[in-house]
Design a protein around this motif. Structure first.
Motif, PDB file in Angstrom:
ATOM      1  N   MET A   1      13.916  68.140-113.298  1.00  0.00           N
ATOM      2  CA  MET A   1      12.685  67.924-112.565  1.00  0.00           C
ATOM      3  C   MET A   1      11.526  68.508-113.364  1.00  0.00           C
ATOM      4  N   ALA A   2      10.498  67.805-113.336  1.00  0.00           N
ATOM      5  CA  ALA A   2       9.305  68.238-114.051  1.00  0.00           C
ATOM      6  C   ALA A   2       8.447  69.109-113.142  1.00  0.00           C
ATOM      7  N   LEU A   3       7.547  69.846-113.746  1.00  0.00           N
ATOM      8  CA  LEU A   3       6.664  70.736-112.999  1.00  0.00           C
ATOM      9  C   LEU A   3       5.759  69.959-112.051  1.00  0.00           C
ATOM     10  N   ASN A   4       5.361  68.767-112.405  1.00  0.00           N
ATOM     11  CA  ASN A   4       4.483  67.951-111.561  1.00  0.00           C
ATOM     12  C   ASN A   4       5.129  67.599-110.231  1.00  0.00           C
ATOM     13  N   GLU A   5       6.447  67.527-110.208  1.00  0.00           N
ATOM     14  CA  GLU A   5       7.136  67.179-108.966  1.00  0.00           C
ATOM     15  C   GLU A   5       7.050  68.304-107.934  1.00  0.00           C
ATOM     16  N   PHE A   6       6.856  69.541-108.374  1.00  0.00           N
ATOM     17  CA  PHE A   6       6.779  70.676-107.456  1.00  0.00           C
ATOM     18  C   PHE A   6       5.356  70.975-106.989  1.00  0.00           C
ATOM     19  N   ARG A   7       4.377  70.292-107.491  1.00  0.00           N
ATOM     20  CA  ARG A   7       2.989  70.557-107.077  1.00  0.00           C
ATOM     21  C   ARG A   7       2.781  70.281-105.592  1.00  0.00           C
ATOM     22  N   TRP A   8       3.510  69.397-105.058  1.00  0.00           N
ATOM     23  CA  TRP A   8       3.370  69.088-103.634  1.00  0.00           C
ATOM     24  C   TRP A   8       3.907  70.228-102.773  1.00  0.00           C
ATOM     25  N   TRP A   9       4.754  71.060-103.324  1.00  0.00           N
ATOM     26  CA  TRP A   9       5.360  72.139-102.575  1.00  0.00           C
ATOM     27  C   TRP A   9       4.592  73.449-102.705  1.00  0.00           C
ATOM     28  N   ILE A  10       3.829  73.604-103.731  1.00  0.00           N
ATOM     29  CA  ILE A  10       3.102  74.846-103.978  1.00  0.00           C
ATOM     30  C   ILE A  10       1.751  74.783-103.267  1.00  0.00           C
ATOM     31  N   PRO A  11       1.486  75.700-102.342  1.00  0.00           N
ATOM     32  CA  PRO A  11       0.199  75.649-101.633  1.00  0.00           C
ATOM     33  C   PRO A  11      -0.952  76.032-102.564  1.00  0.00           C
ATOM     34  N   VAL A  12      -2.056  75.353-102.379  1.00  0.00           N
ATOM     35  CA  VAL A  12      -3.253  75.632-103.162  1.00  0.00           C
ATOM     36  C   VAL A  12      -4.040  76.709-102.429  1.00  0.00           C
ATOM     37  N   PRO A  13      -4.407  77.794-103.095  1.00  0.00           N
ATOM     38  CA  PRO A  13      -5.176  78.851-102.402  1.00  0.00           C
ATOM     39  C   PRO A  13      -6.544  78.310-101.972  1.00  0.00           C
ATOM     40  N   PRO A  14      -7.031  78.766-100.821  1.00  0.00           N
ATOM     41  CA  PRO A  14      -8.327  78.266-100.335  1.00  0.00           C
ATOM     42  C   PRO A  14      -9.467  78.762-101.228  1.00  0.00           C
ATOM     43  N   THR A  15     -10.525  77.999-101.222  1.00  0.00           N
ATOM     44  CA  THR A  15     -11.704  78.383-101.991  1.00  0.00           C
ATOM     45  C   THR A  15     -12.440  79.491-101.249  1.00  0.00           C
ATOM     46  N   GLU A  16     -13.371  80.136-101.952  1.00  0.00           N
ATOM     47  CA  GLU A  16     -14.154  81.200-101.310  1.00  0.00           C
ATOM     48  C   GLU A  16     -14.926  80.674-100.116  1.00  0.00           C
ATOM     49  N   ALA A  17     -15.482  79.490-100.267  1.00  0.00           N
ATOM     50  CA  ALA A  17     -16.255  78.906 -99.165  1.00  0.00           C
ATOM     51  C   ALA A  17     -15.379  78.682 -97.939  1.00  0.00           C
ATOM     52  N   GLU A  18     -14.165  78.220 -98.144  1.00  0.00           N
ATOM     53  CA  GLU A  18     -13.258  78.011 -97.012  1.00  0.00           C
ATOM     54  C   GLU A  18     -12.886  79.331 -96.344  1.00  0.00           C
ATOM     55  N   VAL A  19     -12.670  80.359 -97.150  1.00  0.00           N
ATOM     56  CA  VAL A  19     -12.323  81.677 -96.607  1.00  0.00           C
ATOM     57  C   VAL A  19     -13.475  82.220 -95.777  1.00  0.00           C
ATOM     58  N   PHE A  20     -14.697  82.168 -96.314  1.00  0.00           N
ATOM     59  CA  PHE A  20     -15.844  82.677 -95.573  1.00  0.00           C
ATOM     60  C   PHE A  20     -16.141  81.843 -94.331  1.00  0.00           C
ATOM     61  N   ARG A  21     -15.942  80.539 -94.418  1.00  0.00           N
ATOM     62  CA  ARG A  21     -16.136  79.677 -93.247  1.00  0.00           C
ATOM     63  C   ARG A  21     -15.144  80.057 -92.155  1.00  0.00           C
ATOM     64  N   SER A  22     -13.906  80.311 -92.556  1.00  0.00           N
ATOM     65  CA  SER A  22     -12.878  80.707 -91.596  1.00  0.00           C
ATOM     66  C   SER A  22     -13.209  82.067 -90.967  1.00  0.00           C
ATOM     67  N   LEU A  23     -13.636  83.024 -91.782  1.00  0.00           N
ATOM     68  CA  LEU A  23     -14.003  84.336 -91.261  1.00  0.00           C
ATOM     69  C   LEU A  23     -15.191  84.248 -90.314  1.00  0.00           C
ATOM     70  N   ARG A  24     -16.189  83.444 -90.677  1.00  0.00           N
ATOM     71  CA  ARG A  24     -17.374  83.286 -89.831  1.00  0.00           C
ATOM     72  C   ARG A  24     -16.999  82.655 -88.484  1.00  0.00           C
ATOM     73  N   PHE A  25     -16.139  81.636 -88.545  1.00  0.00           N
ATOM     74  CA  PHE A  25     -15.697  80.983 -87.316  1.00  0.00           C
ATOM     75  C   PHE A  25     -14.955  81.971 -86.422  1.00  0.00           C
ATOM     76  N   THR A  26     -14.071  82.773 -87.016  1.00  0.00           N
ATOM     77  CA  THR A  26     -13.320  83.766 -86.252  1.00  0.00           C
ATOM     78  C   THR A  26     -14.251  84.798 -85.635  1.00  0.00           C
ATOM     79  N   HIS A  27     -15.222  85.262 -86.411  1.00  0.00           N
ATOM     80  CA  HIS A  27     -16.189  86.240 -85.918  1.00  0.00           C
ATOM     81  C   HIS A  27     -17.000  85.653 -84.760  1.00  0.00           C
ATOM     82  N   ASP A  28     -17.483  84.427 -84.918  1.00  0.00           N
ATOM     83  CA  ASP A  28     -18.252  83.782 -83.852  1.00  0.00           C
ATOM     84  C   ASP A  28     -17.416  83.581 -82.594  1.00  0.00           C
ATOM     85  N   PHE A  29     -16.147  83.230 -82.777  1.00  0.00           N
ATOM     86  CA  PHE A  29     -15.265  83.021 -81.637  1.00  0.00           C
ATOM     87  C   PHE A  29     -15.095  84.314 -80.840  1.00  0.00           C
ATOM     88  N   TYR A  30     -14.790  85.420 -81.520  1.00  0.00           N
ATOM     89  CA  TYR A  30     -14.584  86.689 -80.820  1.00  0.00           C
ATOM     90  C   TYR A  30     -15.882  87.208 -80.196  1.00  0.00           C
TER      91      TYR A  30
END
Length: 76
Positions: A1-30
């Motif tokens: 198996m080639a490395l490209n076949e496992f890319r679908w299984w390896i999660p991509v880390p979220p970008t900084e913008a996604e992390v801050f958006r998630s934190l802001r949403f959580t803060h606003d919710f609480y």
């Protein structure tokens, strides 16, 4: 198996913008949850105060009107 076949299984880390958006949403919710709790407490306290005032008014309506005696006596 080639490395490209496992890319679908390896999660991509979220970008900084996604992390801050998630934190802001959580803060606003609480913050909204806290606001609603405080508002609910205020409403409950207000209802209890209104009920006490209604009870006091009923009691006062049954009391003797002493002040009325003075006013009736001064009109003569």
């Amino acid at each position: 198996m080639a490395l490209n076949e496992f890319r679908w299984w390896i999660p991509v880390p979220p970008t900084e913008a996604e992390v801050f958006r998630s934190l802001r949403f959580t803060h606003d919710f609480y913050r909204e949850v806290q606001y609603r709790k405080v508002f609910q407490h205020h409403c409950e306290e207000y209802q209890a105060l209104a009920q006490r005032h209604r009870q006091e008014l009923q009691k006062m309506r049954g009391d003797i009107n002493v002040l009325g005696w003075f006013y009736r006596g001064s009109r003569r």
